[in-house]
Design a protein around this motif. Structure first.
Motif, PDB file in Angstrom:
ATOM      1  N   TYR A  28       0.834  -1.199   0.000  1.00 33.31           N
ATOM      2  CA  TYR A  28       0.000   0.000   0.000  1.00 33.31           C
ATOM      3  C   TYR A  28       0.872   1.254   0.000  1.00 33.31           C
ATOM      4  O   TYR A  28       0.640   2.190  -0.772  1.00 33.31           O
ATOM      5  CB  TYR A  28      -0.937  -0.013   1.210  1.00 33.31           C
ATOM      6  CG  TYR A  28      -1.719   1.266   1.353  1.00 33.31           C
ATOM      7  CD1 TYR A  28      -2.741   1.578   0.459  1.00 33.31           C
ATOM      8  CD2 TYR A  28      -1.425   2.172   2.370  1.00 33.31           C
ATOM      9  CE1 TYR A  28      -3.447   2.758   0.572  1.00 33.31           C
ATOM     10  CE2 TYR A  28      -2.120   3.355   2.491  1.00 33.31           C
ATOM     11  CZ  TYR A  28      -3.137   3.652   1.596  1.00 33.31           C
ATOM     12  OH  TYR A  28      -3.820   4.829   1.703  1.00 33.31           O
ATOM     13  N   ALA A  29       1.901   1.252   0.836  1.00 37.16           N
ATOM     14  CA  ALA A  29       2.773   2.424   0.932  1.00 37.16           C
ATOM     15  C   ALA A  29       3.467   2.684  -0.407  1.00 37.16           C
ATOM     16  O   ALA A  29       3.578   3.835  -0.858  1.00 37.16           O
ATOM     17  CB  ALA A  29       3.800   2.218   2.038  1.00 37.16           C
ATOM     18  N   ALA A  30       3.914   1.609  -1.055  1.00 34.79           N
ATOM     19  CA  ALA A  30       4.610   1.774  -2.336  1.00 34.79           C
ATOM     20  C   ALA A  30       3.660   2.312  -3.411  1.00 34.79           C
ATOM     21  O   ALA A  30       4.007   3.213  -4.180  1.00 34.79           O
ATOM     22  CB  ALA A  30       5.202   0.437  -2.780  1.00 34.79           C
ATOM     23  N   LEU A  31       2.452   1.757  -3.432  1.00 32.84           N
ATOM     24  CA  LEU A  31       1.475   2.204  -4.426  1.00 32.84           C
ATOM     25  C   LEU A  31       1.116   3.672  -4.208  1.00 32.84           C
ATOM     26  O   LEU A  31       0.991   4.460  -5.138  1.00 32.84           O
ATOM     27  CB  LEU A  31       0.218   1.328  -4.338  1.00 32.84           C
ATOM     28  CG  LEU A  31      -0.885   1.642  -5.344  1.00 32.84           C
ATOM     29  CD1 LEU A  31      -0.401   1.444  -6.781  1.00 32.84           C
ATOM     30  CD2 LEU A  31      -2.124   0.777  -5.096  1.00 32.84           C
ATOM     31  N   GLY A  38       4.090  10.321  -8.102  1.00 39.52           N
ATOM     32  CA  GLY A  38       4.460   9.959  -9.461  1.00 39.52           C
ATOM     33  C   GLY A  38       5.713   9.085  -9.533  1.00 39.52           C
ATOM     34  O   GLY A  38       6.389   9.054 -10.559  1.00 39.52           O
ATOM     35  N   GLU A  39       6.045   8.377  -8.443  1.00 35.52           N
ATOM     36  CA  GLU A  39       7.238   7.512  -8.493  1.00 35.52           C
ATOM     37  C   GLU A  39       6.971   6.258  -9.322  1.00 35.52           C
ATOM     38  O   GLU A  39       5.833   5.819  -9.455  1.00 35.52           O
ATOM     39  CB  GLU A  39       7.646   7.111  -7.065  1.00 35.52           C
ATOM     40  CG  GLU A  39       8.250   8.274  -6.301  1.00 35.52           C
ATOM     41  CD  GLU A  39       8.678   7.900  -4.890  1.00 35.52           C
ATOM     42  OE1 GLU A  39       8.872   6.710  -4.612  1.00 35.52           O
ATOM     43  OE2 GLU A  39       8.810   8.832  -4.079  1.00 35.52           O
ATOM     44  N   ASP A 129      -3.524   3.343 -15.176  1.00 34.70           N
ATOM     45  CA  ASP A 129      -3.391   4.645 -14.532  1.00 34.70           C
ATOM     46  C   ASP A 129      -3.840   4.487 -13.084  1.00 34.70           C
ATOM     47  O   ASP A 129      -5.029   4.526 -12.784  1.00 34.70           O
ATOM     48  CB  ASP A 129      -4.273   5.672 -15.259  1.00 34.70           C
ATOM     49  CG  ASP A 129      -4.456   6.946 -14.448  1.00 34.70           C
ATOM     50  OD1 ASP A 129      -3.576   7.237 -13.606  1.00 34.70           O
ATOM     51  OD2 ASP A 129      -5.463   7.637 -14.653  1.00 34.70           O
ATOM     52  N   CYS A 130      -2.860   4.294 -12.193  1.00 35.15           N
ATOM     53  CA  CYS A 130      -3.248   3.993 -10.806  1.00 35.15           C
ATOM     54  C   CYS A 130      -3.751   5.226 -10.069  1.00 35.15           C
ATOM     55  O   CYS A 130      -4.217   5.120  -8.932  1.00 35.15           O
ATOM     56  CB  CYS A 130      -2.084   3.343 -10.056  1.00 35.15           C
ATOM     57  SG  CYS A 130      -0.643   4.383  -9.963  1.00 35.15           S
ATOM     58  N   THR A 131      -3.708   6.411 -10.714  1.00 32.82           N
ATOM     59  CA  THR A 131      -4.211   7.603 -10.030  1.00 32.82           C
ATOM     60  C   THR A 131      -5.734   7.717 -10.121  1.00 32.82           C
ATOM     61  O   THR A 131      -6.335   8.562  -9.480  1.00 32.82           O
ATOM     62  CB  THR A 131      -3.569   8.896 -10.585  1.00 32.82           C
ATOM     63  OG1 THR A 131      -3.939   9.021 -11.971  1.00 32.82           O
ATOM     64  CG2 THR A 131      -2.064   8.865 -10.470  1.00 32.82           C
ATOM     65  N   SER A 132      -6.333   6.878 -10.958  1.00 34.49           N
ATOM     66  CA  SER A 132      -7.799   6.845 -11.019  1.00 34.49           C
ATOM     67  C   SER A 132      -8.232   5.435 -10.604  1.00 34.49           C
ATOM     68  O   SER A 132      -7.823   4.462 -11.231  1.00 34.49           O
ATOM     69  CB  SER A 132      -8.263   7.165 -12.442  1.00 34.49           C
ATOM     70  OG  SER A 132      -9.674   7.153 -12.516  1.00 34.49           O
ATOM     71  N   GLU A 170       1.100  17.025 -14.558  1.00 30.02           N
ATOM     72  CA  GLU A 170       2.464  17.031 -14.013  1.00 30.02           C
ATOM     73  C   GLU A 170       3.139  18.377 -14.196  1.00 30.02           C
ATOM     74  O   GLU A 170       3.743  18.919 -13.282  1.00 30.02           O
ATOM     75  CB  GLU A 170       3.313  15.935 -14.674  1.00 30.02           C
ATOM     76  CG  GLU A 170       2.976  14.585 -14.125  1.00 30.02           C
ATOM     77  CD  GLU A 170       4.078  13.549 -14.330  1.00 30.02           C
ATOM     78  OE1 GLU A 170       5.243  13.918 -14.607  1.00 30.02           O
ATOM     79  OE2 GLU A 170       3.749  12.360 -14.208  1.00 30.02           O
ATOM     80  N   THR A 171       3.017  18.923 -15.403  1.00 26.03           N
ATOM     81  CA  THR A 171       3.709  20.189 -15.639  1.00 26.03           C
ATOM     82  C   THR A 171       3.062  21.307 -14.832  1.00 26.03           C
ATOM     83  O   THR A 171       3.743  22.181 -14.289  1.00 26.03           O
ATOM     84  CB  THR A 171       3.811  20.531 -17.151  1.00 26.03           C
ATOM     85  OG1 THR A 171       4.559  21.733 -17.272  1.00 26.03           O
ATOM     86  CG2 THR A 171       2.477  20.738 -17.801  1.00 26.03           C
ATOM     87  N   LEU A 172       1.750  21.276 -14.698  1.00 21.96           N
ATOM     88  CA  LEU A 172       1.087  22.310 -13.895  1.00 21.96           C
ATOM     89  C   LEU A 172       1.599  22.251 -12.459  1.00 21.96           C
ATOM     90  O   LEU A 172       1.906  23.285 -11.854  1.00 21.96           O
ATOM     91  CB  LEU A 172      -0.436  22.116 -13.914  1.00 21.96           C
ATOM     92  CG  LEU A 172      -1.206  23.169 -13.106  1.00 21.96           C
ATOM     93  CD1 LEU A 172      -1.135  24.529 -13.783  1.00 21.96           C
ATOM     94  CD2 LEU A 172      -2.662  22.777 -12.904  1.00 21.96           C
ATOM     95  N   SER A 173       1.716  21.051 -11.943  1.00 26.61           N
ATOM     96  CA  SER A 173       2.190  20.904 -10.577  1.00 26.61           C
ATOM     97  C   SER A 173       3.616  21.445 -10.435  1.00 26.61           C
ATOM     98  O   SER A 173       3.909  22.260  -9.565  1.00 26.61           O
ATOM     99  CB  SER A 173       2.140  19.429 -10.180  1.00 26.61           C
ATOM    100  OG  SER A 173       2.618  19.277  -8.876  1.00 26.61           O
TER     101      SER A 173
END
Ligand code: ADP
Ligand code: MG
Length: 702
Positions: A28-31, A38-39, A129-132, A170-173
């Motif tokens: 969980y921590a790695a994910l 974004g690692e 895409d693990c962010t969604s 990413e670029t916005l951030s």
């Protein structure tokens, strides 16, 4: 229900809570590191996640999984695989590997690629895409585990809407974090665009829908006379919701809540049979995925209620069409909204800088925002006094405009206007504080308190491109600002000067007046703001030197990707109009003309019958009608011929930009020429003979 709702919400989502419950702590921590920072994702982590996901999905009845992606067709795509894997004893076990989670291989040549992929170069990949979060979808096919993915070609070019969106986030951030550092906010590691899209749609009776080829093939009516009543009474907007629609909304909400979509607001819209749904905002990526789910779900649930959901921008001429308001802001990982002005914006230097950045970005890249909202349907709305004009401008409202004027005129802003108190003059109704600013419905890009509302977006389109553009143009100006301010000897002086300079240079984009007025079109022209009236004219903005340079700098689109997208847009336009023209020709030929001929025969028979019964009877009504109808009939027939000719000519043009321009300039007017006599006939011909449901039937009989 409300008690159950807190339990129901998100039950079909492999969300944070589920991951904590089901994943080993380390995994969980790695994910989480991948999702939040974004690692890179370790394949071993993917293996464990895949297994947990599969167990969770199977417990809930899933038999299949799919990589769920958004190719450039504008709708989502999926290919289902079952979890089954044979064992030597002739049985099966259910399996799902990390590799299957991470990567899929659909045939890329069957999706639009704008020349990027030849038919024989088929390979394309979908990538997790693990962010969604993954979710379960239940329908007639059973339960399917849906994994949001990005889609790219074998050679690495993006073939979807998600990849550039993620790149733009990413670029916005990166750029926003740089600017925030200058203000001493070293604690901020990430800035994320938040998006809340308001979705408009129509609901019509399904049986009637199925009698209209135009709705089936093109999503909009290509013929239809206005009924005696339209939207002039303003009695539908926020009106009480009819039972049948209410039961649709109830089921839709439940479906969406289960999938973790925060459906929040629902109401009737301006046009008869028109409605709106708004969720609570989420990160741009999730909001984009969720909006796709909302649209899919609307269609599916409508079907179950014997309704058809129309997402087209202009299903009916003569009443308002549908759009999508894209509410957008930037939020830090420490929970601060960068567009929050506070009570006294005049002394909030960071906010004023961000505001100046927004104005500059929108001013310089108005053409890109315009193309991000371009589709064939929106050509009917933008500038037609029901949606924002095709001219991009920014509404700031009285308070901010006053602050900006002070800054530009005196170099310093000393005060912020207050909204004051609201007193309705009835003692039992409590006083409350008013907002500092009124609203302006006509503005394409409006500041609404702590967010901007981009109101041009088309109802049927994904919000992916609009947000990709928005994120990138803001990132681009933020990067310029950071470049300049990082070098400054005296930050306070430099930032002050930069705000004043930027506001002065880009003040022309601010417009607080009536965007529907003809005077604004002239004023905008004097200001040098582009007025891009159609999709075909909007497309070149993608491939200007300015656009290519910016998108390449931020690694959001390569030049090749931009060119391919321009080509896809031209193709989409040409194809859409071609289908509309062919549908019109077919409907007129096999439905309307035969119906009108039956009517003329009926009239002629009547004339003959009446005359033979009473030789000197007055048959002027029948004769007059017969003449009028026959004249229109002849006009319709010659318009069909003309539309056929001009469509054939369009097909002979091989260069795609030229072809789509021809469709706009020659085919679209020929379509109007055919529609006019048919609509005139509709109000003359006996209703029982009319071969399709009318506007009155469709708009008022749900
Ligand atoms: P209205 O357009 O009438 O103001 P709402 O205030 O309900 O409607 O907001 C419309 C949408 O804007 C909703 O989806 C809401 O969640 C979203 N929204 C609200 N605040 C923000 C924000 N800071 N950033 C992005 N979207 C937001
Ligand atoms: Mg709104």
């Amino acid at each position: 229900m409300s008690e159950k709702l807190t339990e129901l919400f998100g039950t079909d989502v492999f969300n944070e809570a589920t991951m904590i419950e089901r994943l080993p702590k380390k995994t969980y921590a790695a994910l989480k590191k991948t999702i939040e920072n974004g690692e890179d994702l370790d394949p071993n982590v993917a293996e464990v996640v895949a297994n947990a996901m599969k167990d969770w999905a199977i417990e809930r009845g899933a038999t299949h999984y799919t990589h769920w992606f958004q190719p450039l067709t504008g709708i989502t795509a999926e290919k289902h695989d079952s979890f089954i894997s044979p064992t030597p004893d002739g049985k099966i076990i259910m399996e799902f590997s990390g590799k299957e989670l991470i990567k899929g291989e659909p045939d890329a040549s069957s999706f639009p690629s704008g020349g990027l992929r030849a038919t024989f170069e088929a390979r394309g990949y979908t990538a997790w895409d693990c962010t969604s979060p993954a979710f379960l979808r239940e329908d007639a096919a059973g339960v399917t585990l849906c994994i949001p993915t990005a889609f790219c070609s074998y050679t690495g070019e993006a073939l979807d809407l998600k990849t550039p969106l993620l790149r733009s986030m990413e670029t916005l951030s990166t750029q926003a974090v740089r600017v925030l550092k200058l203000f001493g906010h070293n604690e901020v590691k990430r800035v994320t665009p938040s998006v809340g899209p308001e979705q408009e749609y129509f609901l019509v009776d399904k049986a009637k829908y199925l009698k209209r080829d135009d709705l089936i093939f093109t999503g909009r009516t290509l013929f239809g006379a206005m009924p005696p009543k339209g939207q002039e009474l303003d009695d539908h907007y926020f009106g009480s919701i009819k039972e049948r629609v209410a039961s649709f909304m109830k089921e839709l909400n439940i479906e969406l809540w289960k999938m973790g979509v925060t459906a929040k607001t629902q109401h009737n819209e301006v046009a008869p049979a028109q409605h709106e749904l708004a969720p609570i905002y989420a990160t741009a990526n999730i909001a984009t995925d969720h909006n796709q789910l909302v649209m899919e779900c609307m269609k599916k649930v409508a079907n179950r209620h014997n309704l058809a959901c129309l997402l087209h921008e202009k299903p009916f001429a003569g009443v308002n069409g549908s759009g999508k308001h894209d509410n957008w802001s930037m939020v830090t990982d420490t929970g601060k909204n960068l567009l929050e002005p506070g009570k006294t914006p005049h002394d909030n230097v960071q906010f004023l800088l961000i505001l100046a950045v927004m104005l500059k970005a929108v001013d310089i890249h108005a053409d890109l925002l315009r193309v991000s909202a371009a589709n064939p349907g929106n050509d009917h709305r933008l500038g037609a006094n029901e949606a924002p004009p095709a001219i991009v401008s920014v509404f700031l409202g009285a308070q901010l405009e006053d602050v900006i004027t002070q800054l530009i005129e005196t170099g310093e802003a000393k005060s912020s206007k207050d909204g004051g108190k609201m007193n309705v003059g009835v003692h039992s109704i409590p006083e409350f504080k008013k907002d500092a600013t009124d609203r302006n419905r006509t503005s394409p890009f409006a500041f609404t308190g702590n967010k901007f509302e981009f109101r041009m977006v088309a109802s049927s389109m994904s919000i992916g491109t609009a947000n990709t553009v928005l994120n990138t143009i803001v990132a681009d100006v933020l990067s310029e600002v950071a470049d300049e301010l990082e070098k400054a000897d005296d930050f306070n002086v430099a930032v002050h000067d930069l705000i004043k300079k930027t506001l002065t240079e880009h003040q022309r984009i601010v417009f607080n007046g009536n965007g529907y007025a003809e005077a604004w079109v002239e004023e905008a022209e004097r200001r040098g703001l582009p007025n891009i009236k159609s999709m075909v004219e909007a497309v070149p903005a993608l491939v200007t030197e300015k656009s290519i340079k910016m998108f390449e700098k931020h690694k959001v689109f390569s030049s090749v990707e931009l060119h391919s997208r321009a080509e896809i847009l031209y193709e989409a336009y040409a194809k859409a109009i071609n289908i509309e023209a062919k549908t019109m020709i077919s409907m007129a030929t096999v439905k309307y003309i035969p119906a009108v001929i039956s009517y003329t025969k009926k009239l002629a028979d009547s004339i003959n019958a009446v005359k033979s019964a009473v030789a000197d009877a007055d048959v002027s009504v029948q004769t007059g009608l017969l003449k009028e109808v026959s004249t229109l009939l002849a006009k319709a027939q010659s318009a069909i011929k003309k539309l056929q000719d001009v469509t054939a000519e369009a097909a002979s043009i091989s260069e795609i930009a030229e072809q789509s321009k021809f469709f706009k300039d020659s085919v679209v007017p020929a379509m109007t020429e055919l529609r006019t006599p048919i609509d005139a006939l509709e109000i003359l011909v006996e209703k029982d003979l009319w071969p399709v449901p009318t506007y009155g039937d469709l708009l008022f009989e749900v």
